[in-house]
Design a protein around this motif. Structure first.
Motif, short mmCIF file in Angstrom:
data_model
loop_
_atom_site.label_atom_id
_atom_site.label_comp_id
_atom_site.label_asym_id
_atom_site.label_seq_id
_atom_site.Cartn_x
_atom_site.Cartn_y
_atom_site.Cartn_z
N LEU A 1 0.65 3.76 -3.19
CA LEU A 1 0.09 5.08 -2.91
C LEU A 1 1.18 6.14 -2.70
O LEU A 1 0.87 7.29 -2.39
CB LEU A 1 -0.81 5.02 -1.68
N ARG A 2 2.44 5.70 -2.81
CA ARG A 2 3.58 6.60 -2.65
C ARG A 2 3.57 7.32 -1.30
O ARG A 2 3.77 8.52 -1.21
CB ARG A 2 3.61 7.62 -3.79
N LEU A 3 3.35 6.51 -0.27
CA LEU A 3 3.32 7.07 1.09
C LEU A 3 4.72 7.29 1.65
O LEU A 3 4.89 8.06 2.59
CB LEU A 3 2.53 6.14 2.02
N GLY A 4 5.70 6.58 1.11
CA GLY A 4 7.06 6.71 1.60
C GLY A 4 7.29 6.10 2.97
O GLY A 4 8.20 6.50 3.69
N LEU A 5 6.46 5.10 3.33
CA LEU A 5 6.54 4.51 4.67
C LEU A 5 7.19 3.12 4.67
O LEU A 5 7.22 2.48 5.72
CB LEU A 5 5.14 4.41 5.29
N GLU A 6 7.69 2.67 3.53
CA GLU A 6 8.19 1.31 3.45
C GLU A 6 9.27 1.03 4.50
O GLU A 6 9.23 0.02 5.22
CB GLU A 6 8.76 1.01 2.06
N ARG A 7 10.25 1.92 4.57
CA ARG A 7 11.34 1.71 5.53
C ARG A 7 10.83 1.75 6.96
O ARG A 7 11.21 0.92 7.79
CB ARG A 7 12.42 2.78 5.33
N ASP A 8 9.95 2.71 7.26
CA ASP A 8 9.40 2.82 8.61
C ASP A 8 8.64 1.57 8.99
O ASP A 8 8.72 1.09 10.14
CB ASP A 8 8.48 4.04 8.71
N ILE A 9 7.87 1.02 8.05
CA ILE A 9 7.09 -0.18 8.33
C ILE A 9 8.00 -1.36 8.66
O ILE A 9 7.79 -2.09 9.64
CB ILE A 9 6.19 -0.51 7.13
N LEU A 10 9.02 -1.56 7.84
CA LEU A 10 9.92 -2.69 8.05
C LEU A 10 10.73 -2.53 9.33
O LEU A 10 10.93 -3.50 10.08
CB LEU A 10 10.85 -2.84 6.84
N VAL A 11 11.21 -1.31 9.59
CA VAL A 11 11.98 -1.07 10.82
C VAL A 11 11.11 -1.28 12.05
O VAL A 11 11.52 -1.90 13.04
CB VAL A 11 12.58 0.35 10.81
N ALA A 12 9.87 -0.75 12.00
CA ALA A 12 8.97 -0.91 13.14
C ALA A 12 8.65 -2.38 13.40
O ALA A 12 8.64 -2.83 14.55
CB ALA A 12 7.68 -0.12 12.89
N GLY A 13 8.42 -3.14 12.31
CA GLY A 13 8.15 -4.56 12.47
C GLY A 13 9.34 -5.32 13.05
O GLY A 13 9.18 -6.16 13.94
N ALA A 14 10.54 -5.01 12.55
CA ALA A 14 11.74 -5.68 13.05
C ALA A 14 12.00 -5.33 14.51
O ALA A 14 12.36 -6.20 15.32
CB ALA A 14 12.94 -5.29 12.19
N LEU B 1 0.83 -1.21 0.00
CA LEU B 1 0.00 0.00 0.00
C LEU B 1 0.85 1.25 0.00
O LEU B 1 0.56 2.23 -0.70
CB LEU B 1 -0.93 0.00 1.22
N SER B 2 1.93 1.22 0.78
CA SER B 2 2.82 2.38 0.83
C SER B 2 3.47 2.64 -0.52
O SER B 2 3.60 3.79 -0.95
CB SER B 2 3.90 2.17 1.90
N VAL B 3 3.88 1.56 -1.20
CA VAL B 3 4.51 1.71 -2.51
C VAL B 3 3.52 2.21 -3.55
O VAL B 3 3.78 3.16 -4.29
CB VAL B 3 5.14 0.38 -2.97
#
Length: 265
Positions: free
Chosen positions: A27-40, A23-25
């Motif tokens: 919709l171009r939200l720019g949250l991909e890194r934040d999502i992965l870091v938060a999950g890790a 969804l981030s990709v």
């Protein structure tokens, strides 16, 4: 008895996070890194907590339990301040005092007065209950602090006009104090209003999955929710009053120059 979860099942559950990434990709939200870091970070932190709790639950002295609680409280206070857009010199101390006073008071009441845990510092009860109380209290403290400091800056002309007309600092800031405390109380009250109809709370669900009778799980959840509501209200009020004392002086002057935006001095 709870159903065991294998490493493979955890990996499949982690794959669900790809929904957020996609969804981030798209919709171009720019949250991909934040999502992965938060999950890790969540996985690492929870796995570490799982290892530590085995040692913690074996403790038979109040001092280590209280020490762990203080560390949790310091981190909660820092997390509350991190969510605020405005800062002032005493903000970290004020947030810690608000979180500490309300959370320890209500957790102590729960352990000694309501649940009657013996001994009162039994880690299996004290640490999880304190953790739940801290989580809700820091949300209330963060929202109240952010609303109060933001309103003081935004409504500076109106407040200073009231002060110039002879109002005391309390009279001039009463509306902002009330609005901030109300903001801090809303999340837990909203959660209580739909609990059992729209959502099943985590503690109750966890107890049922672990094999506890639903009636027992419901009673525990009711007690905990009333504790969370009281702690959130007390924490919100405490942090607003402490901020009020820091941002008004004894001569009934608003000292908005003591505020600075996050990341600035």
């Amino acid at each position: 008895m709870s159903v065991p979860i294998s490493a493979g099942q955890l990996a499949l559950a982690a794959a669900l996070l790809l929904v957020n990434v996609v969804l981030s990709v798209r919709l171009r939200l720019g949250l991909e890194r934040d999502i992965l870091v938060a999950g890790a970070r969540m996985v690492a932190q929870l796995l570490a907590v799982g290892l530590i709790l085995g040692w913690v639950f074996a403790l038979r002295s109040p001092l280590p339990v209280v020490g762990i609680g203080l560390v949790m409280t310091v981190l909660a206070g820092q997390a509350a301040v991190a969510r605020s857009r405005e800062r002032y010199a005493r903000v970290y101390l004020d947030a810690f005092l608000a979180v500490f006073g309300s959370s320890f008071l209500l957790t102590g009441l729960a352990l000694s007065g309501l649940l009657r845990v013996h001994p009162w510092f039994e880690p299996q009860y004290a640490i999880p209950i304190l953790g739940m109380v801290l989580g809700n209290t820091l949300t209330g403290v963060a929202l109240s602090l952010d609303r109060f400091t933001g309103d003081l800056r935004a409504r500076r002309p109106q407040i200073e006009e009231l002060l110039a007309l002879g109002a005391t600092r309390w009279e001039a800031a009463h509306a902002e104090v009330a609005a901030a405390v109300r903001t801090g109380m809303i999340p837990v009250l909203s959660s209580m209003a739909v609990m059992g109809i729209v959502s099943l709370p985590g503690m109750m669900t966890g107890q049922i999955l672990a094999g506890a009778p639903p009636g027992t799980a419901v009673r525990y959840q009711i007690v905990i929710m009333f504790i969370l509501a009281a702690s959130s209200a007390l924490g919100s009020l405490a942090v607003v009053l402490l901020a009020y004392r820091s941002l008004f002086d004894a001569r009934d002057r608003l000292r908005v120059e003591r505020l600075h935006a996050r990341g600035r001095r």
